[in-house]
Design a protein around this motif. Structure first.
Motif, mmCIF file in Angstrom:
data_model
loop_
_atom_site.group_PDB
_atom_site.id
_atom_site.type_symbol
_atom_site.label_atom_id
_atom_site.label_comp_id
_atom_site.label_asym_id
_atom_site.label_seq_id
_atom_site.Cartn_x
_atom_site.Cartn_y
_atom_site.Cartn_z
ATOM 1 N N MET A 1 0.940 -1.279 0.214
ATOM 2 C CA MET A 1 -0.039 -0.007 -0.044
ATOM 3 C C MET A 1 0.774 1.394 -0.052
ATOM 4 S SD MET A 1 -2.905 1.072 -0.020
ATOM 5 C CE MET A 1 -3.984 2.299 0.681
ATOM 6 N N GLU A 2 2.037 1.324 0.712
ATOM 7 C CA GLU A 2 2.704 2.484 0.846
ATOM 8 C C GLU A 2 3.554 2.717 -0.417
ATOM 9 O OE1 GLU A 2 4.035 5.686 3.011
ATOM 10 O OE2 GLU A 2 2.707 3.997 3.715
ATOM 11 N N MET A 3 3.956 1.574 -1.093
ATOM 12 C CA MET A 3 4.512 1.808 -2.464
ATOM 13 C C MET A 3 3.570 2.329 -3.415
ATOM 14 S SD MET A 3 7.276 -1.092 -2.735
ATOM 15 C CE MET A 3 6.563 -2.648 -1.896
ATOM 16 N N LYS A 4 2.380 1.719 -3.513
ATOM 17 C CA LYS A 4 1.384 2.447 -4.406
ATOM 18 C C LYS A 4 1.041 3.929 -3.844
ATOM 19 C CE LYS A 4 -1.549 -1.654 -5.249
ATOM 20 N NZ LYS A 4 -3.001 -2.069 -5.180
ATOM 21 N N LEU A 5 1.250 4.275 -2.788
ATOM 22 C CA LEU A 5 0.772 5.841 -2.633
ATOM 23 C C LEU A 5 1.968 6.467 -2.956
ATOM 24 C CD1 LEU A 5 -0.782 5.559 0.893
ATOM 25 C CD2 LEU A 5 -2.088 5.965 -1.218
ATOM 26 N N ASN A 6 3.123 5.921 -3.172
ATOM 27 C CA ASN A 6 4.186 6.825 -3.328
ATOM 28 C C ASN A 6 4.514 6.759 -4.799
ATOM 29 O OD1 ASN A 6 5.664 8.221 -1.327
ATOM 30 N ND2 ASN A 6 5.124 6.273 -0.115
ATOM 31 N N GLY A 7 3.947 6.162 -5.733
ATOM 32 C CA GLY A 7 4.010 6.010 -7.159
ATOM 33 C C GLY A 7 5.063 5.080 -7.787
ATOM 34 N N VAL A 8 5.164 3.983 -7.025
ATOM 35 C CA VAL A 8 5.702 2.818 -7.586
ATOM 36 C C VAL A 8 5.085 1.892 -8.385
ATOM 37 C CG1 VAL A 8 7.236 0.870 -6.862
ATOM 38 C CG2 VAL A 8 7.259 2.873 -5.307
ATOM 39 N N ASP A 9 5.688 1.661 -9.679
ATOM 40 C CA ASP A 9 4.857 0.634 -10.593
ATOM 41 C C ASP A 9 4.209 -0.625 -10.184
ATOM 42 O OD1 ASP A 9 4.728 2.776 -12.483
ATOM 43 O OD2 ASP A 9 6.774 2.005 -13.329
ATOM 44 N N GLU A 10 3.314 -1.289 -10.403
ATOM 45 C CA GLU A 10 2.720 -2.473 -10.083
ATOM 46 C C GLU A 10 3.812 -3.550 -10.084
ATOM 47 O OE1 GLU A 10 0.041 -3.271 -8.344
ATOM 48 O OE2 GLU A 10 -0.749 -1.106 -8.178
ATOM 49 N N ALA A 11 4.289 -3.622 -11.229
ATOM 50 C CA ALA A 11 5.356 -4.563 -11.911
ATOM 51 C C ALA A 11 6.468 -4.398 -10.614
ATOM 52 C CB ALA A 11 5.824 -4.191 -13.276
ATOM 53 N N ASP A 12 6.934 -3.201 -10.349
ATOM 54 C CA ASP A 12 8.195 -2.970 -9.705
ATOM 55 C C ASP A 12 7.832 -3.573 -8.164
ATOM 56 O OD1 ASP A 12 9.918 -2.101 -11.561
ATOM 57 O OD2 ASP A 12 9.266 0.062 -11.212
ATOM 58 N N ILE A 13 6.619 -3.094 -7.770
ATOM 59 C CA ILE A 13 6.004 -3.568 -6.461
ATOM 60 C C ILE A 13 6.164 -5.242 -6.186
ATOM 61 C CG2 ILE A 13 4.079 -3.871 -4.769
ATOM 62 C CD1 ILE A 13 3.299 -0.830 -5.953
ATOM 63 N N ALA A 14 5.706 -5.868 -7.415
ATOM 64 C CA ALA A 14 5.716 -7.193 -7.247
ATOM 65 C C ALA A 14 7.013 -7.875 -7.283
ATOM 66 C CB ALA A 14 4.874 -7.776 -8.488
ATOM 67 N N SER A 15 7.910 -7.318 -8.128
ATOM 68 C CA SER A 15 9.472 -7.887 -8.069
ATOM 69 C C SER A 15 10.253 -7.537 -6.819
ATOM 70 C CB SER A 15 10.032 -7.267 -9.230
ATOM 71 O OG SER A 15 10.244 -5.879 -8.900
ATOM 72 N N ILE A 16 9.878 -6.340 -6.258
ATOM 73 C CA ILE A 16 10.507 -5.963 -4.777
ATOM 74 C C ILE A 16 9.955 -7.167 -3.927
ATOM 75 C CG2 ILE A 16 10.412 -4.463 -2.974
ATOM 76 C CD1 ILE A 16 10.439 -2.100 -5.395
ATOM 77 N N LEU A 17 8.629 -7.571 -3.743
ATOM 78 C CA LEU A 17 8.146 -8.132 -2.745
ATOM 79 C C LEU A 17 8.474 -9.518 -3.127
ATOM 80 C CD1 LEU A 17 4.278 -6.937 -2.587
ATOM 81 C CD2 LEU A 17 6.322 -6.426 -0.951
ATOM 82 N N ALA A 18 8.775 -9.764 -4.245
ATOM 83 C CA ALA A 18 9.430 -11.339 -4.524
ATOM 84 C C ALA A 18 10.862 -11.510 -4.231
ATOM 85 C CB ALA A 18 9.569 -11.606 -5.923
ATOM 86 N N VAL A 19 11.410 -10.364 -4.032
ATOM 87 C CA VAL A 19 13.010 -10.131 -3.490
ATOM 88 C C VAL A 19 12.808 -10.468 -2.060
ATOM 89 C CG1 VAL A 19 15.026 -8.852 -3.356
ATOM 90 C CG2 VAL A 19 14.018 -9.209 -5.496
ATOM 91 N N CYS A 20 11.931 -9.709 -1.298
ATOM 92 C CA CYS A 20 11.949 -9.417 0.116
ATOM 93 C C CYS A 20 11.424 -10.835 0.651
ATOM 94 C CB CYS A 20 10.919 -8.407 0.647
ATOM 95 S SG CYS A 20 11.818 -6.674 0.080
ATOM 96 N N LYS A 21 10.675 -11.718 -0.167
ATOM 97 C CA LYS A 21 10.233 -12.981 0.372
ATOM 98 C C LYS A 21 11.419 -13.752 0.719
ATOM 99 C CE LYS A 21 5.780 -13.313 -1.718
ATOM 100 N NZ LYS A 21 4.921 -14.262 -2.617
ATOM 101 N N THR A 22 12.574 -13.685 0.239
ATOM 102 C CA THR A 22 13.803 -14.595 0.466
ATOM 103 C C THR A 22 14.740 -13.730 1.506
ATOM 104 O OG1 THR A 22 14.926 -13.543 -1.411
ATOM 105 C CG2 THR A 22 13.789 -15.605 -1.636
ATOM 106 N N LYS A 23 14.465 -12.167 1.159
ATOM 107 C CA LYS A 23 15.533 -11.382 2.147
ATOM 108 C C LYS A 23 15.015 -10.890 3.350
ATOM 109 C CE LYS A 23 18.781 -9.586 -1.574
ATOM 110 N NZ LYS A 23 19.157 -8.194 -1.932
ATOM 111 N N GLY A 24 13.473 -11.054 3.346
ATOM 112 C CA GLY A 24 12.959 -10.451 4.666
ATOM 113 C C GLY A 24 12.511 -8.933 4.146
ATOM 114 N N TYR A 25 11.521 -8.705 5.024
ATOM 115 C CA TYR A 25 10.596 -7.455 4.762
ATOM 116 C C TYR A 25 11.019 -6.229 5.691
ATOM 117 C CZ TYR A 25 7.402 -10.372 2.006
ATOM 118 O OH TYR A 25 6.893 -11.043 1.240
#
Length: 76
Positions: A1-25
């Protein structure tokens, strides 16, 4: 939600969350991934960086005068 409000693209949000699943949030991890993609930091703030302080925002508004809670009666 925070990334959407700050103008991050949906594709970038999905890839960032995928990386964070392995590294942590952790906020630092999220901000590192945002910076890799060209975005500004959202989740952490460097309080030591005085150049990022913006004191001019408060100058645009006039001070607010508060009203008392109780009526004031003058006995004269």
């Amino acid at each position: 939600m925070e990334m959407k409000l700050n103008g991050v693209d949906e594709a970038d949000i999905a890839s960032i969350l995928a990386v964070c699943k392995t590294k942590g949030y952790a906020p630092e991890t999220l901000d590192e991934e945002l910076e890799k993609r060209g975005y500004e930091r959202i989740f952490t703030y460097d309080f030591e960086d005085e150049a990022s302080w913006d004191d001019d925002d408060d100058d645009e508004f006039a001070p607010i005068e508060r009203f008392p809670h109780k009526h004031r009666f003058d006995d004269e």
